[in-house]
Design a protein around this motif. Structure first.
Motif, PDB file in Angstrom:
ATOM      1  N   SER A 164      39.687  11.506  43.704  1.00  0.00           N
ATOM      2  CA  SER A 164      39.749  12.152  42.390  1.00  0.00           C
ATOM      3  C   SER A 164      38.995  13.475  42.392  1.00  0.00           C
ATOM      4  CB  SER A 164      39.183  11.225  41.324  1.00  0.00           C
ATOM      5  OG  SER A 164      37.820  10.913  41.596  1.00  0.00           O
ATOM      6  N   VAL A 165      37.961  13.566  43.237  1.00  0.00           N
ATOM      7  CA  VAL A 165      37.210  14.819  43.338  1.00  0.00           C
ATOM      8  C   VAL A 165      38.106  15.919  43.926  1.00  0.00           C
ATOM      9  CG1 VAL A 165      35.258  15.973  44.433  1.00  0.00           C
ATOM     10  CG2 VAL A 165      35.011  13.628  43.592  1.00  0.00           C
ATOM     11  N   ILE A 166      38.847  15.554  44.973  1.00  0.00           N
ATOM     12  CA  ILE A 166      39.775  16.505  45.590  1.00  0.00           C
ATOM     13  C   ILE A 166      40.883  16.866  44.611  1.00  0.00           C
ATOM     14  CG2 ILE A 166      41.447  16.830  47.459  1.00  0.00           C
ATOM     15  CD1 ILE A 166      39.715  15.000  49.176  1.00  0.00           C
ATOM     16  N   HIS A 167      41.367  15.862  43.872  1.00  0.00           N
ATOM     17  CA  HIS A 167      42.440  16.096  42.898  1.00  0.00           C
ATOM     18  C   HIS A 167      41.989  17.057  41.803  1.00  0.00           C
ATOM     19  CE1 HIS A 167      45.041  15.132  39.407  1.00  0.00           C
ATOM     20  NE2 HIS A 167      45.969  15.021  40.333  1.00  0.00           N
ATOM     21  N   ALA A 168      40.702  17.038  41.491  1.00  0.00           N
ATOM     22  CA  ALA A 168      40.178  17.908  40.435  1.00  0.00           C
ATOM     23  C   ALA A 168      40.298  19.385  40.799  1.00  0.00           C
ATOM     24  CB  ALA A 168      38.723  17.557  40.150  1.00  0.00           C
ATOM     25  N   PHE A 169      40.418  19.668  42.093  1.00  0.00           N
ATOM     26  CA  PHE A 169      40.534  21.058  42.535  1.00  0.00           C
ATOM     27  C   PHE A 169      41.968  21.583  42.434  1.00  0.00           C
ATOM     28  CE2 PHE A 169      36.521  19.961  44.568  1.00  0.00           C
ATOM     29  CZ  PHE A 169      35.779  21.113  44.372  1.00  0.00           C
ATOM     30  N   LEU A 170      42.928  20.717  42.081  1.00  0.00           N
ATOM     31  CA  LEU A 170      44.326  21.135  42.010  1.00  0.00           C
ATOM     32  C   LEU A 170      44.519  22.275  41.023  1.00  0.00           C
ATOM     33  CD1 LEU A 170      47.283  20.729  42.795  1.00  0.00           C
ATOM     34  CD2 LEU A 170      47.463  18.986  41.016  1.00  0.00           C
ATOM     35  N   GLY A 171      43.901  22.163  39.851  1.00  0.00           N
ATOM     36  CA  GLY A 171      44.028  23.210  38.840  1.00  0.00           C
ATOM     37  C   GLY A 171      43.476  24.545  39.298  1.00  0.00           C
ATOM     38  N   PRO A 172      42.198  24.586  39.735  1.00  0.00           N
ATOM     39  CA  PRO A 172      41.629  25.856  40.209  1.00  0.00           C
ATOM     40  C   PRO A 172      42.393  26.463  41.373  1.00  0.00           C
ATOM     41  CG  PRO A 172      39.885  24.259  39.805  1.00  0.00           C
ATOM     42  CD  PRO A 172      41.184  23.528  39.652  1.00  0.00           C
ATOM     43  N   VAL A 173      42.861  25.621  42.300  1.00  0.00           N
ATOM     44  CA  VAL A 173      43.609  26.137  43.452  1.00  0.00           C
ATOM     45  C   VAL A 173      44.913  26.777  42.996  1.00  0.00           C
ATOM     46  CG1 VAL A 173      44.909  25.458  45.508  1.00  0.00           C
ATOM     47  CG2 VAL A 173      42.610  24.583  45.148  1.00  0.00           C
ATOM     48  N   THR A 174      45.570  26.162  42.005  1.00  0.00           N
ATOM     49  CA  THR A 174      46.817  26.724  41.480  1.00  0.00           C
ATOM     50  C   THR A 174      46.571  28.088  40.854  1.00  0.00           C
ATOM     51  OG1 THR A 174      47.644  24.487  41.023  1.00  0.00           O
ATOM     52  CG2 THR A 174      48.754  26.316  39.924  1.00  0.00           C
ATOM     53  N   VAL A 175      45.439  28.227  40.152  1.00  0.00           N
ATOM     54  CA  VAL A 175      45.089  29.513  39.544  1.00  0.00           C
ATOM     55  C   VAL A 175      44.845  30.575  40.609  1.00  0.00           C
ATOM     56  CG1 VAL A 175      43.389  30.724  38.126  1.00  0.00           C
ATOM     57  CG2 VAL A 175      44.144  28.429  37.470  1.00  0.00           C
ATOM     58  N   VAL A 176      44.241  30.175  41.721  1.00  0.00           N
ATOM     59  CA  VAL A 176      43.965  31.104  42.823  1.00  0.00           C
ATOM     60  C   VAL A 176      45.250  31.718  43.361  1.00  0.00           C
ATOM     61  CG1 VAL A 176      43.113  31.236  45.205  1.00  0.00           C
ATOM     62  CG2 VAL A 176      41.784  30.045  43.475  1.00  0.00           C
ATOM     63  N   LEU A 177      46.360  30.996  43.228  1.00  0.00           N
ATOM     64  CA  LEU A 177      47.646  31.506  43.723  1.00  0.00           C
ATOM     65  C   LEU A 177      48.074  32.770  42.982  1.00  0.00           C
ATOM     66  CD1 LEU A 177      49.653  28.161  44.112  1.00  0.00           C
ATOM     67  CD2 LEU A 177      48.701  29.571  45.937  1.00  0.00           C
ATOM     68  N   ALA A 178      47.426  33.061  41.865  1.00  0.00           N
ATOM     69  CA  ALA A 178      47.745  34.279  41.118  1.00  0.00           C
ATOM     70  C   ALA A 178      47.298  35.535  41.864  1.00  0.00           C
ATOM     71  CB  ALA A 178      47.097  34.243  39.737  1.00  0.00           C
ATOM     72  N   LEU A 179      46.364  35.401  42.796  1.00  0.00           N
ATOM     73  CA  LEU A 179      45.849  36.554  43.526  1.00  0.00           C
ATOM     74  C   LEU A 179      46.924  37.239  44.372  1.00  0.00           C
ATOM     75  CD1 LEU A 179      43.539  38.397  44.340  1.00  0.00           C
ATOM     76  CD2 LEU A 179      42.873  36.713  46.072  1.00  0.00           C
ATOM     77  N   PRO A 180      47.644  36.507  45.243  1.00  0.00           N
ATOM     78  CA  PRO A 180      48.708  37.181  46.000  1.00  0.00           C
ATOM     79  C   PRO A 180      49.814  37.717  45.095  1.00  0.00           C
ATOM     80  CG  PRO A 180      48.792  34.808  46.344  1.00  0.00           C
ATOM     81  CD  PRO A 180      47.485  35.106  45.674  1.00  0.00           C
ATOM     82  N   LEU A 181      50.021  37.052  43.951  1.00  0.00           N
ATOM     83  CA  LEU A 181      51.029  37.525  43.005  1.00  0.00           C
ATOM     84  C   LEU A 181      50.627  38.874  42.439  1.00  0.00           C
ATOM     85  CD1 LEU A 181      53.615  36.998  41.407  1.00  0.00           C
ATOM     86  CD2 LEU A 181      52.238  35.762  39.726  1.00  0.00           C
ATOM     87  N   TYR A 182      49.349  39.028  42.112  1.00  0.00           N
ATOM     88  CA  TYR A 182      48.852  40.302  41.592  1.00  0.00           C
ATOM     89  C   TYR A 182      48.995  41.408  42.640  1.00  0.00           C
ATOM     90  CZ  TYR A 182      45.560  43.876  40.042  1.00  0.00           C
ATOM     91  OH  TYR A 182      44.982  45.066  39.686  1.00  0.00           O
ATOM     92  N   ARG A 183      48.720  41.088  43.868  1.00  0.00           N
ATOM     93  CA  ARG A 183      48.817  42.071  44.939  1.00  0.00           C
ATOM     94  C   ARG A 183      50.254  42.518  45.180  1.00  0.00           C
ATOM     95  NH1 ARG A 183      44.798  39.133  49.359  1.00  0.00           N
ATOM     96  NH2 ARG A 183      42.805  39.756  48.393  1.00  0.00           N
ATOM     97  N   GLN A 184      51.201  41.645  44.863  1.00  0.00           N
ATOM     98  CA  GLN A 184      52.614  41.957  45.093  1.00  0.00           C
ATOM     99  C   GLN A 184      53.336  42.298  43.795  1.00  0.00           C
ATOM    100  OE1 GLN A 184      53.953  42.133  48.146  1.00  0.00           O
ATOM    101  NE2 GLN A 184      52.036  41.520  49.113  1.00  0.00           N
ATOM    102  N   ARG A 185      52.607  42.772  42.783  1.00  0.00           N
ATOM    103  CA  ARG A 185      53.199  43.019  41.463  1.00  0.00           C
ATOM    104  C   ARG A 185      54.307  44.086  41.496  1.00  0.00           C
ATOM    105  NH1 ARG A 185      48.228  45.024  41.953  1.00  0.00           N
ATOM    106  NH2 ARG A 185      47.726  47.167  41.339  1.00  0.00           N
TER     107      ARG A 185
END
Length: 231
Positions: free
Chosen positions: A63-84
Motif C-alpha cells: 500500500s505504501v508503494i501504491h500511494a506513490f501512484l498519484g505523485p508518479v502520474t503527476v511527474v509524467l507532466a514534465l516530459p509533456l511540458y518539454r514537448q509542448r
C-alpha cells in the motif's frame, strides 16, 4: 515468520527487490521478453501462495508503494511540458488518435462480449479496461459493475500493453514517436507508459497526455451510453 511478513518493510523490499533483480537480469541478458512488471507480479503471487503468507501482510508494504501512484502520474507532466511545441504542432492528429483509441477499446469490449455471450455484469466491468485505475474504478461504479474485475482487467491490459507494444509497433512499421506514445498511453494507461518512457521523451510525453485525455473521453462515452439507455 509472521514477525517478518507482518511489517511494512516486507512488502516494500519484496516488491522493489524483485523488480530490480529482474530488471538487472534483463539488461545483462538483453532478453526483451523479461518484463520486470509482469514477472514481479507472477513471482510475488507464487511466493504468497506457496508460503501461505496472508495478502494483508504483503499489502502493508504494498500500500505504501501504491500511494506513490498519484505523485508518479503527476511527474509524467514534465516530459509533456518539454514537448509542448510538438503537442501544438500535431494537435489534430493527437485528438483524433486518442478518440479512435477510446472508441475501439469500448466497442471491442461490447462487441466481443455480446459475440461470446458474456453476461452484462462482466461486459460492464470490462469497459474501462484501458483507462488508469482511479478513473477506471469510478467508471465501474457509474456502470454498477464489479470493481474487482475492473481492476484486474486494467492491470492485465497495462502489463500486456507494455509487453507487446514494441513488437506490434515494429510489425506495423509505426516509427513516429508521437504515434508510438499515443497508442501506448491510450491502450495501456500508466503501466504501458513505463515502456514509452524507455523509448524516449517524446513517446513518454504523448503517452502521459493520452492517459488523461483517454480517461476523460471514456467517462464521457459512458455518460452518453447511459443517456441513450444502453446501460
Amino acid at each position: 515468520m509472521e514477525n517478518i511478513t507482518n511489517t511494512h518493510l516486507f512488502g516494500i523490499l519484496l516488491t522493489v527487490g524483485l523488480f530490480y533483480l529482474i530488471t538487472l537480469i534483463k539488461h545483462r541478458s538483453r532478453q526483451n521478453w523479461l518484463n520486470p512488471l509482469l514477472l514481479s507480479v507472477i513471482i510475488i503471487i507464487c511466493i504468497l501462495v506457496l508460503t501461505e503468507i496472508p495478502f494483508e501482510h504483503y499489502m502493508k508494504g504494498g500500500s505504501v508503494i501504491h500511494a506513490f501512484l498519484g505523485p508518479v502520474t503527476v511527474v509524467l507532466a514534465l516530459p509533456l511540458y518539454r514537448q509542448r511545441k510538438l503537442l501544438v504542432e500535431h494537435k489534430y492528429s493527437i485528438v483524433g488518435g486518442i478518440l479512435a483509441g477510446v472508441a475501439s477499446a469500448v466497442l471491442s469490449v461490447v462487441g466481443l462480449s455480446r459475440l461470446l455471450g458474456l453476461n452484462e455484469l462482466l461486459e460492464r466491468s470490462l469497459i474501462p479496461h484501458s483507462v488508469t485505475t482511479p478513473i477506471g474504478i469510478s467508471v465501474s461504479n457509474m456502470l454498477e459493475a464489479n470493481e474487482g474485475i475492473t481492476i484486474i482487467s486494467i492491470i492485465i491490459t497495462g502489463i500486456l500493453g507494455g509487453s507487446i507494444a514494441p513488437v506490434l509497433l515494429k510489425l506495423l512499421r509505426i516509427k513516429h514517436p508521437v504515434a508510438k506514445g499515443l497508442s501506448i498511453g491510450t491502450s495501456s494507461h500508466a503501466l504501458g507508459t513505463t515502456k514509452a518512457i524507455e523509448m524516449g521523451e517524446t513517446e513518454a510525453a504523448m503517452s502521459s497526455l493520452a492517459i488523461g485525455v483517454a480517461a476523460l473521453t471514456t467517462v464521457l462515452v459512458v455518460i452518453v451510453m447511459q443517456t441513450m439507455g444502453w446501460y
